[in-house]
Scaffold this active site. Structure first.
Site, short mmCIF file in Angstrom:
data_model
loop_
_atom_site.label_atom_id
_atom_site.label_comp_id
_atom_site.label_asym_id
_atom_site.label_seq_id
_atom_site.Cartn_x
_atom_site.Cartn_y
_atom_site.Cartn_z
N CYS B 70 -19.13 13.01 15.44
CA CYS B 70 -19.53 14.22 14.20
C CYS B 70 -19.06 13.53 13.27
CB CYS B 70 -18.93 15.72 14.48
SG CYS B 70 -18.98 17.21 13.46
N CYS B 170 -12.62 38.92 -6.56
CA CYS B 170 -11.61 37.70 -6.15
C CYS B 170 -10.85 37.24 -7.63
CB CYS B 170 -11.95 36.15 -5.88
SG CYS B 170 -13.57 36.07 -4.76
N CYS B 173 -7.96 40.06 -9.06
CA CYS B 173 -6.93 40.51 -8.84
C CYS B 173 -5.72 38.71 -8.69
CB CYS B 173 -6.68 40.78 -6.91
SG CYS B 173 -7.33 41.86 -6.90
N HIS B 174 -6.84 37.66 -8.36
CA HIS B 174 -5.57 36.63 -7.88
C HIS B 174 -6.25 35.74 -9.78
CE1 HIS B 174 -5.14 37.08 -3.39
NE2 HIS B 174 -5.87 37.37 -3.38
N ARG B 216 -10.32 34.66 5.42
CA ARG B 216 -10.05 35.12 4.40
C ARG B 216 -10.47 35.83 3.47
NH1 ARG B 216 -5.73 37.80 2.56
NH2 ARG B 216 -6.71 38.68 2.58
N CYS B 220 -10.71 39.35 2.05
CA CYS B 220 -11.36 39.75 0.51
C CYS B 220 -11.27 41.43 0.58
CB CYS B 220 -10.75 38.62 -0.42
SG CYS B 220 -9.25 37.77 -0.77
#
Lengths: 186, 259
Positions: B70, B170, B173-174, B216, B220
């Protein structure tokens, strides 16, 4: 039998719209369509306010603010009986419920409740403001649609989206201002 | 009984924590990592890497080949430095791919699995193993091919998008609320100080989870009551390309070890 069919028809119409906005003109629309039907629908169903907050990364240019606020005010609905002050005990349930108000995620409320977020101001002793009509109205409208006051605020428009009803909004107001509410007890 | 035991263990852990709780969740994660190393001599993430290594070198699938053939972007079988350059454009598929989707591509095209046979329980350990070969290297993604440019722009738009019944995205908050917390959870500074793409895939000690960045991102959205984008779709890939570009030059810690 009709409902799923109608839903499907709506979805096909949405996809047809996507077809018009080809990947060249709007890569966002074309790509989110492949991200899953439900996800795409929520992104493509953005209302005008969400579209503007997205476009300007939540920092709306000054000249757009008056019209934005006017449009958000127009989305506010009131209880059928006209009362902006409801039942604080039910308000506490709505305030705490993660699926409805979910207010503790961002605000301090009952001082005995320790697991609160700090993204919004503390609401402990909110009742010190009194229960005059202007205070009740401001509190009601702010809870129902915060973007009518602060465009693109983090505080989501729970009333507009139906996370709580106008009557439940009035109950939330009561939870904030009622002297017997744990927020205001000494 | 199991739960009682677990509760007791947690209580005793809390007792240990109470003695000196670092303010910063990053320091706390480092401390937890040390504690685990001291008590068991090996990290749970090391075991996941080993599991991925087995999956990588075993001849599997209808064609009975390993994944050594691969190409993760640096040539067939070259793993060192590959994951810190993802997502990137691959000419053989004509797509921008992240670690998860590239693993799936090779499992289907090289090993002959059907797409629906590609299990997360295999993709995640494989991602851990491949990512571990880039531990300590700087993040180096490029925006060169037109498809990469398009994906980057999509990722940026989605990162700042406000959508769903909670009007969030996103960045709410981030970016805007980095130093605050929701409930008891502090927000990581995804584009800034935390350079989040530099430590995913990651092991999350607070709930014993092995997650890639796709997991992840989906979590969220789930936390916001927002429908989740599909695995391997352009949505999580675009978001990762945007985040990885912001994290360029940050030193990778792979696999990550987080709260």
């Amino acid at each position: 039998m009709m409902r799923p069919r109608l839903k499907q028809a709506g979805w096909i119409a949405a996809l047809a719209l996507l077809g018009l906005a080809s990947s060249q003109s709007d890569p966002l629309k074309a790509a989110v369509a492949t991200g899953g039907a439900q996800y795409a629908q929520v992104i493509l169903d953005q209302d005008e306010g969400q579209r503007l907050c997205t476009q300007y990364q939540s920092q709306l240019p000054g000249e757009l603010i008056p019209k934005f606020i006017e449009a958000q005010k127009a989305l506010i609905r009131y209880p059928a009986n006209g009362k902006l002050l409801g039942d604080w005990q039910n308000g506490e349930k709505v305030f705490t419920d993660p699926k409805r108000g979910n207010c503790y995620a961002c605000h301090q409320g009952d001082p005995k409740q320790l697991a609160y977020g700090t993204m919004g101001p503390s609401l402990a002793n909110y009742g010190a403001r009194g229960t005059s009509e202007p205070i009740l109205r401001y509190t009601y409208e702010k809870i129902y649609n915060s973007w009518a006051f602060v465009p693109c605020s983090l505080m989501y428009r729970g009333g507009v989206h139906g996370l709580f009803t106008p009557e439940e909004t009035a109950d939330l107001v009561a939870f904030l201002v009622d002297a017997n509410s744990p927020l205001n007890r000494r | 009984m199991r739960w009682t035991g677990l509760a007791l263990l947690l209580l005793s852990l809390l007792g240990v924590l109470a003695q000196s709780v670092p303010e910063d969740p990053r320091d706390e994660a480092k401390r937890q990592k040390q504690l685990l190393l001291q008590t068991s001599g090996i990290l749970p993430s090391d075991l996941i890497v080993e599991q991925g290594k087995d999956l990588f070198y075993t001849k599997r699938g209808p064609r009975g080949v390993s994944l050594e053939g691969c190409d993760f972007g640096l040539g067939a079988g070259v793993l060192q430095g590959a994951s810190v350059q993802l997502p990137r454009y691959f000419a053989d598929t004509g797509k921008v791919e992240d670690l998860d989707s590239r693993i799936r591509t090779c499992m289907t095209q090289l090993q002959g699995f059907k797409p629906e046979e590609v299990k997360r329980s295999e993709v995640v350990p494989l991602a851990f193993f491949i990512a571990a070969q880039s531990d300590g290297l700087p993040i180096q993604v490029r925006i060169a091919a037109p498809a990469e440019r398009e994906m980057y722009e999509l990722g940026q738009k989605l990162f700042y998008a406000r959508s769903g019944a909670r009007d969030m995205g996103c960045a709410t908050c981030h970016v805007s609320y980095v130093n605050r917390r929701s409930g008891v959870l502090p927000f990581s500074d995804v584009l800034g100080k935390d350079a989040s793409m530099s430590h995913w895939p990651a092991y999350r000690y607070s709930n014993d989870q092995a997650w890639t960045m796709e997991d992840r991102i989906r979590a969220c959205y789930g936390n916001l009551g927002h429908p989740q984008p599909d695995f391997y779709s352009p949505v999580p890939i675009a978001l990762q390309l945007f985040m990885a570009y912001q994290a360029n030059q940050a030193k990778a810690e792979l696999p990550g070890f987080l709260r």
